[in-house]
Scaffold this motif. Structure first.
Motif, PDB file in Angstrom:
ATOM      1  N   ARG A   1      36.009  48.664  45.925  1.00 38.93           N
ATOM      2  CA  ARG A   1      36.410  49.894  45.234  1.00 38.93           C
ATOM      3  C   ARG A   1      35.505  51.085  45.509  1.00 38.93           C
ATOM      4  O   ARG A   1      35.647  52.127  44.892  1.00 38.93           O
ATOM      5  N   GLY A   2      34.591  50.910  46.445  1.00 36.63           N
ATOM      6  CA  GLY A   2      33.696  52.013  46.757  1.00 36.63           C
ATOM      7  C   GLY A   2      32.684  51.614  47.807  1.00 36.63           C
ATOM      8  O   GLY A   2      32.720  50.505  48.331  1.00 36.63           O
ATOM      9  N   GLY A   3      31.818  52.543  48.118  1.00 36.10           N
ATOM     10  CA  GLY A   3      30.785  52.276  49.107  1.00 36.10           C
ATOM     11  C   GLY A   3      29.617  53.214  48.882  1.00 36.10           C
ATOM     12  O   GLY A   3      29.731  54.221  48.178  1.00 36.10           O
ATOM     13  N   GLU A   4      28.493  52.854  49.499  1.00 37.79           N
ATOM     14  CA  GLU A   4      27.289  53.655  49.314  1.00 37.79           C
ATOM     15  C   GLU A   4      26.572  53.800  50.649  1.00 37.79           C
ATOM     16  O   GLU A   4      26.366  52.829  51.364  1.00 37.79           O
TER      17      GLU A   4
ATOM     18  N   ALA B   1      27.551  58.164  47.283  1.00 37.37           N
ATOM     19  CA  ALA B   1      28.332  57.058  46.712  1.00 37.37           C
ATOM     20  C   ALA B   1      29.786  57.491  46.570  1.00 37.37           C
ATOM     21  O   ALA B   1      30.077  58.535  45.986  1.00 37.37           O
ATOM     22  N   VAL B   2      30.701  56.682  47.104  1.00 35.35           N
ATOM     23  CA  VAL B   2      32.135  56.970  47.057  1.00 35.35           C
ATOM     24  C   VAL B   2      32.792  55.935  46.157  1.00 35.35           C
ATOM     25  O   VAL B   2      32.571  54.737  46.309  1.00 35.35           O
ATOM     26  N   ARG B   3      33.595  56.428  45.205  1.00 37.38           N
ATOM     27  CA  ARG B   3      34.336  55.529  44.308  1.00 37.38           C
ATOM     28  C   ARG B   3      35.827  55.781  44.467  1.00 37.38           C
ATOM     29  O   ARG B   3      36.312  56.882  44.199  1.00 37.38           O
ATOM     30  N   LEU B   4      36.547  54.739  44.907  1.00 38.84           N
ATOM     31  CA  LEU B   4      37.997  54.844  45.017  1.00 38.84           C
ATOM     32  C   LEU B   4      38.617  54.642  43.638  1.00 38.84           C
ATOM     33  O   LEU B   4      38.093  53.874  42.829  1.00 38.84           O
ATOM     34  N   PRO B   5      39.741  55.297  43.378  1.00 39.62           N
ATOM     35  CA  PRO B   5      40.422  55.087  42.099  1.00 39.62           C
ATOM     36  C   PRO B   5      41.080  53.709  42.067  1.00 39.62           C
ATOM     37  O   PRO B   5      41.347  53.114  43.116  1.00 39.62           O
ATOM     38  N   GLY B   6      41.351  53.228  40.873  1.00 40.60           N
ATOM     39  CA  GLY B   6      42.022  51.934  40.733  1.00 40.60           C
ATOM     40  C   GLY B   6      43.446  51.971  41.257  1.00 40.60           C
ATOM     41  O   GLY B   6      43.943  50.990  41.772  1.00 40.60           O
ATOM     42  N   ARG B   7      44.089  53.128  41.131  1.00 44.18           N
ATOM     43  CA  ARG B   7      45.459  53.277  41.619  1.00 44.18           C
ATOM     44  C   ARG B   7      45.530  54.416  42.623  1.00 44.18           C
ATOM     45  O   ARG B   7      44.902  55.451  42.425  1.00 44.18           O
ATOM     46  N   PRO B   8      46.313  54.237  43.685  1.00 50.14           N
ATOM     47  CA  PRO B   8      46.484  55.322  44.655  1.00 50.14           C
ATOM     48  C   PRO B   8      47.053  56.571  43.980  1.00 50.14           C
ATOM     49  O   PRO B   8      47.788  56.486  42.999  1.00 50.14           O
ATOM     50  N   GLY B   9      46.694  57.719  44.507  1.00 43.75           N
ATOM     51  CA  GLY B   9      47.184  58.976  43.959  1.00 43.75           C
ATOM     52  C   GLY B   9      46.186  59.673  43.057  1.00 43.75           C
ATOM     53  O   GLY B   9      46.271  60.873  42.826  1.00 43.75           O
ATOM     54  N   ARG B  10      45.248  58.934  42.548  1.00 42.13           N
ATOM     55  CA  ARG B  10      44.201  59.534  41.710  1.00 42.13           C
ATOM     56  C   ARG B  10      43.059  60.011  42.603  1.00 42.13           C
ATOM     57  O   ARG B  10      42.913  59.576  43.735  1.00 42.13           O
ATOM     58  N   PRO B  11      42.201  60.905  42.084  1.00 37.33           N
ATOM     59  CA  PRO B  11      41.122  61.447  42.922  1.00 37.33           C
ATOM     60  C   PRO B  11      40.054  60.419  43.293  1.00 37.33           C
ATOM     61  O   PRO B  11      39.792  59.484  42.549  1.00 37.33           O
TER      62      PRO B  11
ATOM     63  N   CYS C   1      35.043  58.152  53.027  1.00 35.14           N
ATOM     64  CA  CYS C   1      36.339  57.987  52.349  1.00 35.14           C
ATOM     65  C   CYS C   1      37.332  57.277  53.264  1.00 35.14           C
ATOM     66  O   CYS C   1      38.017  56.342  52.849  1.00 35.14           O
ATOM     67  N   PHE C   2      37.405  57.713  54.528  1.00 37.80           N
ATOM     68  CA  PHE C   2      38.308  57.072  55.476  1.00 37.80           C
ATOM     69  C   PHE C   2      37.954  55.595  55.657  1.00 37.80           C
ATOM     70  O   PHE C   2      38.837  54.743  55.715  1.00 37.80           O
ATOM     71  N   ALA C   3      36.663  55.295  55.745  1.00 34.90           N
ATOM     72  CA  ALA C   3      36.221  53.905  55.926  1.00 34.90           C
ATOM     73  C   ALA C   3      36.761  53.020  54.805  1.00 34.90           C
ATOM     74  O   ALA C   3      37.253  51.907  55.048  1.00 34.90           O
ATOM     75  N   LEU C   4      36.696  53.505  53.581  1.00 36.79           N
ATOM     76  CA  LEU C   4      37.170  52.713  52.444  1.00 36.79           C
ATOM     77  C   LEU C   4      38.692  52.699  52.367  1.00 36.79           C
ATOM     78  O   LEU C   4      39.295  51.662  52.069  1.00 36.79           O
ATOM     79  N   LEU C   5      39.329  53.831  52.634  1.00 36.61           N
ATOM     80  CA  LEU C   5      40.786  53.906  52.563  1.00 36.61           C
ATOM     81  C   LEU C   5      41.467  53.066  53.644  1.00 36.61           C
ATOM     82  O   LEU C   5      42.484  52.423  53.382  1.00 36.61           O
ATOM     83  N   THR C   6      40.909  53.039  54.861  1.00 34.21           N
ATOM     84  CA  THR C   6      41.528  52.257  55.924  1.00 34.21           C
ATOM     85  C   THR C   6      41.386  50.757  55.642  1.00 34.21           C
ATOM     86  O   THR C   6      42.279  49.972  55.944  1.00 34.21           O
ATOM     87  N   ARG C   7      40.279  50.356  55.018  1.00 30.99           N
ATOM     88  CA  ARG C   7      40.124  48.944  54.620  1.00 30.99           C
ATOM     89  C   ARG C   7      41.121  48.582  53.525  1.00 30.99           C
ATOM     90  O   ARG C   7      41.712  47.508  53.549  1.00 30.99           O
ATOM     91  N   ARG C   8      41.306  49.496  52.567  1.00 26.61           N
ATOM     92  CA  ARG C   8      42.278  49.252  51.496  1.00 26.61           C
ATOM     93  C   ARG C   8      43.687  49.117  52.087  1.00 26.61           C
ATOM     94  O   ARG C   8      44.442  48.234  51.720  1.00 26.61           O
ATOM     95  N   ARG C   9      44.033  50.004  53.024  1.00 27.93           N
ATOM     96  CA  ARG C   9      45.361  49.944  53.650  1.00 27.93           C
ATOM     97  C   ARG C   9      45.542  48.633  54.391  1.00 27.93           C
ATOM     98  O   ARG C   9      46.605  48.027  54.342  1.00 27.93           O
ATOM     99  N   ARG C  10      44.515  48.157  55.083  1.00 28.97           N
ATOM    100  CA  ARG C  10      44.598  46.881  55.791  1.00 28.97           C
ATOM    101  C   ARG C  10      44.881  45.742  54.817  1.00 28.97           C
ATOM    102  O   ARG C  10      45.726  44.886  55.075  1.00 28.97           O
ATOM    103  N   ARG C  11      44.181  45.728  53.674  1.00 27.23           N
ATOM    104  CA  ARG C  11      44.418  44.682  52.673  1.00 27.23           C
ATOM    105  C   ARG C  11      45.853  44.736  52.159  1.00 27.23           C
ATOM    106  O   ARG C  11      46.506  43.707  51.992  1.00 27.23           O
ATOM    107  N   ILE C  12      46.358  45.938  51.919  1.00 30.53           N
ATOM    108  CA  ILE C  12      47.736  46.097  51.433  1.00 30.53           C
ATOM    109  C   ILE C  12      48.728  45.588  52.477  1.00 30.53           C
ATOM    110  O   ILE C  12      49.683  44.873  52.140  1.00 30.53           O
TER     111      ILE C  12
END
Length: 158
Positions: free
Chosen positions: A89-92, A101-111, A131-142
């Protein structure tokens, strides 16, 4: 500490410091294997360095500027070794006592929230690369979950 926010607007992730948009990230394609970061310094191509999307690089036409990888990271500016620790849900990113420190929201669409401590060269580029590093990993999991569900539902018919 500086607090930055990344919001999705019209299909583009926009980095905002409260004083208006500073930079943007646009993913190319529905799998998010590649993207473009636009800052005041120019246009950067960002993409994973490996199949599992653990590491990413942001490059301009004449070479790399940012590499985030748990085993070997590089960010612009003077200083020691940078350490990137991605999580679910984030990275440092830490270098010489400075922290991003980057924190992804629990649900897509939130900041997405980015907390910055200390001075960082090319802050907008480094923050959006993280942000891209975390978002691309999340997309891969999905995508993996969708493939598993699809295979399971097709396999049970019959």
């Amino acid at each position: 500490m500086t607090a930055l926010t990344v919001r999705k607007q019209d299909g583009v992730f926009v980095l905002d410091s409260g004083a208006g948009p500073r930079a943007s990230l646009r993913t190319t394609g529905w799998t998010w294997r590649c993207g473009e970061i636009r800052t005041g310094a120019g246009l950067w191509t960002v993409e994973p360095t490996d199949r599992r999307r653990i590491g990413v690089t942001a490059r301009a036409e004449h070479g790399g500027a940012v590499r985030l990888d748990p085993s070997r990271s590089h960010v612009p500016g003077p200083g020691g070794v940078a350490r990137w620790a991605p999580g679910r849900r984030g990275g440092e990113l830490v270098r010489d006592g400075h922290r991003l420190a980057v924190r992804l929201p629990g649900r897509p669409g939130r900041p997405i929230h980015v907390d910055v401590t200390g001075e960082w060269a090319e802050l907008d580029l480094v923050a959006l690369t993280a942000c891209f590093a975390l978002l691309t990993r999340r997309r891969r999991r999905i995508l993996i979950m969708m493939a598993v569900v699809s295979t399971a539902s097709h396999g049970s018919v019959g």
